[in-house]
Motif scaffolding. Structure first.
Motif, PDB file in Angstrom:
ATOM      1  N   VAL A 157     -14.481  -9.744  -0.578  1.00 29.95           N
ATOM      2  CA  VAL A 157     -14.144  -8.651  -1.495  1.00 29.95           C
ATOM      3  C   VAL A 157     -15.407  -8.066  -2.109  1.00 29.95           C
ATOM      4  O   VAL A 157     -15.553  -6.836  -2.232  1.00 29.95           O
ATOM      5  CB  VAL A 157     -13.167  -9.138  -2.582  1.00 29.95           C
ATOM      6  CG1 VAL A 157     -12.985  -8.089  -3.667  1.00 29.95           C
ATOM      7  CG2 VAL A 157     -11.813  -9.482  -1.956  1.00 29.95           C
ATOM      8  N   ALA A 200      -7.275  -5.816  -1.224  1.00 32.04           N
ATOM      9  CA  ALA A 200      -8.384  -5.217  -1.971  1.00 32.04           C
ATOM     10  C   ALA A 200      -9.226  -4.283  -1.127  1.00 32.04           C
ATOM     11  O   ALA A 200      -9.626  -3.202  -1.581  1.00 32.04           O
ATOM     12  CB  ALA A 200      -9.260  -6.316  -2.567  1.00 32.04           C
ATOM     13  N   VAL A 201      -9.554  -4.698   0.108  1.00 38.12           N
ATOM     14  CA  VAL A 201     -10.481  -3.906   0.920  1.00 38.12           C
ATOM     15  C   VAL A 201      -9.943  -3.601   2.316  1.00 38.12           C
ATOM     16  O   VAL A 201     -10.696  -3.161   3.178  1.00 38.12           O
ATOM     17  CB  VAL A 201     -11.869  -4.590   1.008  1.00 38.12           C
ATOM     18  CG1 VAL A 201     -12.557  -4.571  -0.338  1.00 38.12           C
ATOM     19  CG2 VAL A 201     -11.759  -6.028   1.526  1.00 38.12           C
ATOM     20  N   SER A 202      -8.695  -3.886   2.566  1.00 39.91           N
ATOM     21  CA  SER A 202      -7.922  -3.509   3.752  1.00 39.91           C
ATOM     22  C   SER A 202      -7.784  -4.632   4.766  1.00 39.91           C
ATOM     23  O   SER A 202      -8.673  -5.471   4.923  1.00 39.91           O
ATOM     24  CB  SER A 202      -8.484  -2.270   4.462  1.00 39.91           C
ATOM     25  OG  SER A 202      -9.465  -2.613   5.413  1.00 39.91           O
ATOM     26  N   GLY A 247     -16.151  -4.406  -1.187  1.00 41.55           N
ATOM     27  CA  GLY A 247     -15.585  -3.658  -2.306  1.00 41.55           C
ATOM     28  C   GLY A 247     -16.548  -3.593  -3.480  1.00 41.55           C
ATOM     29  O   GLY A 247     -16.132  -3.362  -4.610  1.00 41.55           O
ATOM     30  N   ASP A 281       0.828  -1.207   0.000  1.00 40.07           N
ATOM     31  CA  ASP A 281       0.000   0.000   0.000  1.00 40.07           C
ATOM     32  C   ASP A 281       0.861   1.256   0.000  1.00 40.07           C
ATOM     33  O   ASP A 281       0.571   2.225  -0.715  1.00 40.07           O
ATOM     34  CB  ASP A 281      -0.918   0.015   1.228  1.00 40.07           C
ATOM     35  CG  ASP A 281      -2.046  -1.006   1.128  1.00 40.07           C
ATOM     36  OD1 ASP A 281      -2.228  -1.576   0.030  1.00 40.07           O
ATOM     37  OD2 ASP A 281      -2.732  -1.226   2.134  1.00 40.07           O
ATOM     38  N   THR A 327     -12.705  -0.536  -5.694  1.00 41.30           N
ATOM     39  CA  THR A 327     -11.545  -0.160  -4.891  1.00 41.30           C
ATOM     40  C   THR A 327     -10.435   0.281  -5.843  1.00 41.30           C
ATOM     41  O   THR A 327     -10.556   0.117  -7.059  1.00 41.30           O
ATOM     42  CB  THR A 327     -11.039  -1.339  -4.034  1.00 41.30           C
ATOM     43  OG1 THR A 327     -10.495  -2.348  -4.901  1.00 41.30           O
ATOM     44  CG2 THR A 327     -12.167  -1.941  -3.203  1.00 41.30           C
ATOM     45  N   TRP A 328      -9.352   0.823  -5.284  1.00 45.34           N
ATOM     46  CA  TRP A 328      -8.280   1.280  -6.181  1.00 45.34           C
ATOM     47  C   TRP A 328      -7.521   0.120  -6.787  1.00 45.34           C
ATOM     48  O   TRP A 328      -6.838   0.274  -7.799  1.00 45.34           O
ATOM     49  CB  TRP A 328      -7.344   2.251  -5.473  1.00 45.34           C
ATOM     50  CG  TRP A 328      -6.368   1.665  -4.495  1.00 45.34           C
ATOM     51  CD1 TRP A 328      -6.576   1.440  -3.178  1.00 45.34           C
ATOM     52  CD2 TRP A 328      -5.015   1.271  -4.765  1.00 45.34           C
ATOM     53  NE1 TRP A 328      -5.445   0.916  -2.585  1.00 45.34           N
ATOM     54  CE2 TRP A 328      -4.468   0.810  -3.538  1.00 45.34           C
ATOM     55  CE3 TRP A 328      -4.203   1.265  -5.899  1.00 45.34           C
ATOM     56  CZ2 TRP A 328      -3.163   0.343  -3.434  1.00 45.34           C
ATOM     57  CZ3 TRP A 328      -2.906   0.799  -5.783  1.00 45.34           C
ATOM     58  CH2 TRP A 328      -2.396   0.346  -4.572  1.00 45.34           C
ATOM     59  N   ARG A 329      -7.642  -1.075  -6.182  1.00 44.08           N
ATOM     60  CA  ARG A 329      -7.084  -2.278  -6.801  1.00 44.08           C
ATOM     61  C   ARG A 329      -8.209  -3.079  -7.443  1.00 44.08           C
ATOM     62  O   ARG A 329      -9.265  -3.279  -6.849  1.00 44.08           O
ATOM     63  CB  ARG A 329      -6.383  -3.154  -5.765  1.00 44.08           C
ATOM     64  CG  ARG A 329      -5.008  -2.662  -5.335  1.00 44.08           C
ATOM     65  CD  ARG A 329      -4.283  -3.707  -4.510  1.00 44.08           C
ATOM     66  NE  ARG A 329      -2.911  -3.306  -4.213  1.00 44.08           N
ATOM     67  CZ  ARG A 329      -2.499  -2.881  -3.017  1.00 44.08           C
ATOM     68  NH1 ARG A 329      -3.351  -2.831  -2.001  1.00 44.08           N
ATOM     69  NH2 ARG A 329      -1.248  -2.525  -2.842  1.00 44.08           N
ATOM     70  N   GLN A 330      -7.962  -3.556  -8.635  1.00 37.82           N
ATOM     71  CA  GLN A 330      -8.919  -4.441  -9.293  1.00 37.82           C
ATOM     72  C   GLN A 330      -8.541  -5.888  -8.994  1.00 37.82           C
ATOM     73  O   GLN A 330      -7.356  -6.238  -9.039  1.00 37.82           O
ATOM     74  CB  GLN A 330      -8.909  -4.234 -10.806  1.00 37.82           C
ATOM     75  CG  GLN A 330      -9.379  -2.875 -11.262  1.00 37.82           C
ATOM     76  CD  GLN A 330      -9.457  -2.831 -12.776  1.00 37.82           C
ATOM     77  OE1 GLN A 330     -10.407  -3.327 -13.401  1.00 37.82           O
ATOM     78  NE2 GLN A 330      -8.439  -2.245 -13.394  1.00 37.82           N
ATOM     79  N   ARG A 368      -1.681  -2.631  -8.814  1.00 37.39           N
ATOM     80  CA  ARG A 368      -3.048  -2.123  -8.957  1.00 37.39           C
ATOM     81  C   ARG A 368      -4.008  -3.231  -9.371  1.00 37.39           C
ATOM     82  O   ARG A 368      -5.223  -3.061  -9.294  1.00 37.39           O
ATOM     83  CB  ARG A 368      -3.085  -0.984  -9.981  1.00 37.39           C
ATOM     84  CG  ARG A 368      -2.245   0.223  -9.592  1.00 37.39           C
ATOM     85  CD  ARG A 368      -2.422   1.362 -10.574  1.00 37.39           C
ATOM     86  NE  ARG A 368      -3.787   1.886 -10.512  1.00 37.39           N
ATOM     87  CZ  ARG A 368      -4.179   2.809  -9.631  1.00 37.39           C
ATOM     88  NH1 ARG A 368      -3.332   3.285  -8.746  1.00 37.39           N
ATOM     89  NH2 ARG A 368      -5.413   3.258  -9.647  1.00 37.39           N
TER      90      ARG A 368
END
Length: 487
Positions: A106, A222-224, A110, A82, A114-117, A88
């Motif tokens: 996810v 993906a979502v922390s 998400g 991160d 999210t900023w990651r796909q 990404r």
């Protein structure tokens, strides 16, 4: 009942003082308290494979030193990724328990992006890996391989294609973009994955419980990592409830007893899961695997036939889509099925009218299944609408709802990592109690293993090895035909 912030209403199930007394006697006759303690303290709960099923240890507030160390390694990896804004894109490759739990988490947290796909690849069908890689920049993509044994055919074949994709795109050291999550670090190491990218879980973690292990690395990316920690905390709270609550107030125990009655006494062949929350679409296959892989057994621990119907078929989809798909069958079909309605009291979006409609639909469908509508009530409605009596009587037969169809209502205050973790642990423990009562082992899956063994032999034949003379005539025919088409 209330357990770990979740309300569980089982008033839609059959009940009586006699049933309650008989249920408690049955639990004691099956040594349930001792079996529960064995499960929660790491004793040999999986007797056919002679090991523990200690997934509850993975979410314990004070875990063992080894579990804590692996948690810290995973969190450090996520913090590094991160802080450097690396990867990404993530391609998560796993199947069964190495896929469904992560996919659920996810999508639940998400769903708006999210900023990651993240793309999930499970199936051996080449279209799955082709679609999983499509549209991603190979230089900014992390490949996550999740396999307990690191021998799972689907995962390794798809993983090999992903590495070839990295190599073919000019990535100089593709294994720096590969992570392995496994109980066999030595095998992953031989495969080429560096030690710093190998995360461990243990033989006593069944595949369908691996969500609680490092398999949730993709969830954290993906979502922390906070989502993962919250789910673990919610599951731990349900573990404590399961361990401590009296039988009559113990949510997993009472849900299990209702499930036993519905399957083994009332002969319902299936269980419908109806989550009235769009974000929980993947809860259905998650519970489907948990229940059907665990309870799809017909032989008890002594190796004898159980003698009564066991594990139901589990199926469903989110409401309100489900109402326009199969609720007709639930209401008026000849068989019907018990339904677990799952809903969040509070929404996390800004459209209160939508949530009001969702709650109304959930309660209405459950009430209709429970109370039904009699011939006399339907007839009177038609007569009040001015329908001629002869037609009204004929039409009434088509509109009768038998009612008396069992259901649970499970209410989360809202969808949070804590409540989702508690919900999953609720079902885990419910399944365990049912297994204890039926006298079966919920932690093995020999039926799956046999099919894998046959597939390996047939794959060899399709590759040009000698034919197996033991096949039945139909399989022999299709092996020959498919072999010819693959030339």
């Amino acid at each position: 009942m209330r357990a770990a912030d979740i309300d569980i209403d089982i008033s839609g199930q059959g009940s009586s003082p006699g049933l309650a007394a008989a249920s408690e006697a049955l639990l004691l006759a099956r040594d349930f308290p001792q079996m529960r303690e064995r499960l929660l303290t790491g004793g040999v709960a999986n007797v056919t494979e002679e090991r523990a099923a200690w997934h509850s240890a993975l979410r314990a507030p004070a875990p063992t030193e080894e579990i804590a160390a692996e948690r810290q390694r995973l969190n450090a990896f996520v913090r590094m990724a991160d802080s450097e804004r690396r990867w990404r894109n993530i391609v998560h490759i796993g199947i069964g328990g190495s896929d469904w739990g992560v996919r659920l988490a996810v999508s639940a947290f998400g769903y708006a992006g999210t900023w990651r796909q993240v793309h999930f690849v499970a199936n051996i069908d080449g279209h799955a890996i082709e679609g999983g890689l499509a549209g991603f920049d190979p230089h900014d993509t992390l490949i996550v391989l999740a396999s307990k044994s690191f021998t799972t055919a689907e995962t390794l074949q798809n993983g090999q294609r992903a590495i070839e994709w990295l190599q073919g795109s000019g990535v100089s050291d593709p294994y720096q973009q590969v992570v392995a999550i496994t109980a066999r670090p030595d095998v992953a190491r031989e495969w080429g994955v560096p030690d710093t990218h190998i995360f461990k879980f243990w033989d006593w973690v069944g595949g369908r419980f691996s969500l609680w292990s490092a398999v949730s690395l993709t969830t954290a990316l993906a979502v922390s990592a906070d989502v993962v920690a919250g789910m673990q905390a919610g599951a731990a709270a349900m573990d404590a409830h399961f361990a401590e609550a009296p039988f009559a107030e113990n949510a997993p125990v009472q849900m299990a007893l209702s499930g036993i009655v519905n399957r083994s006494v009332l002969d319902y062949g299936s269980l419908n899961i109806a989550p009235y929350d769009f974000r929980l679409a993947n809860l259905v296959p998650y519970i489907q695997q948990l229940e059907m892989e665990s309870l799809g057994k017909s032989v008890n621990l002594a190796g004898e036939p159980v003698g009564v119907p066991t594990g139901p078929a589990v199926w469903g989809m989110p409401g309100t889509d489900a109402q326009h798909t199969f609720f007709q069958w639930l209401h008026q079909g000849s068989d019907g099925a018990p339904v677990d309605f799952i809903v969040c009291q509070h929404a996390d979006h800004g459209w209160p009218e939508h949530h009001k409609s969702l709650l109304a639909n959930c309660l209405a469908q459950r009430e209709a299944l429970l109370t039904g509508k009699s011939f006399e009530e339907v007839l009177q409605d038609s007569l009040n609408e001015g329908v001629p009596e002869e037609r009204a009587r004929w039409l009434a037969h088509h509109k009768v709802h038998a009612g008396g169809r069992p259901s649970n209502l499970i209410v989360l205050p809202r969808l949070s990592p804590y409540t989702l973790g508690a919900l999953l642990a609720l079902y885990e423990h419910k399944v365990f109690v049912q297994a204890v009562i039926w006298g079966i082992n919920p932690f093995d899956q020999w039926g799956v293993e046999y099919g894998k063994m046959l597939a390996k032999g047939i794959a060899g034949e399709l590759s040009g090895k000698a034919a197996d003379p033991k096949h039945d005539a139909s399989t022999t025919h299709w092996v020959k035909r498919f072999k010819e088409s693959l030339r």
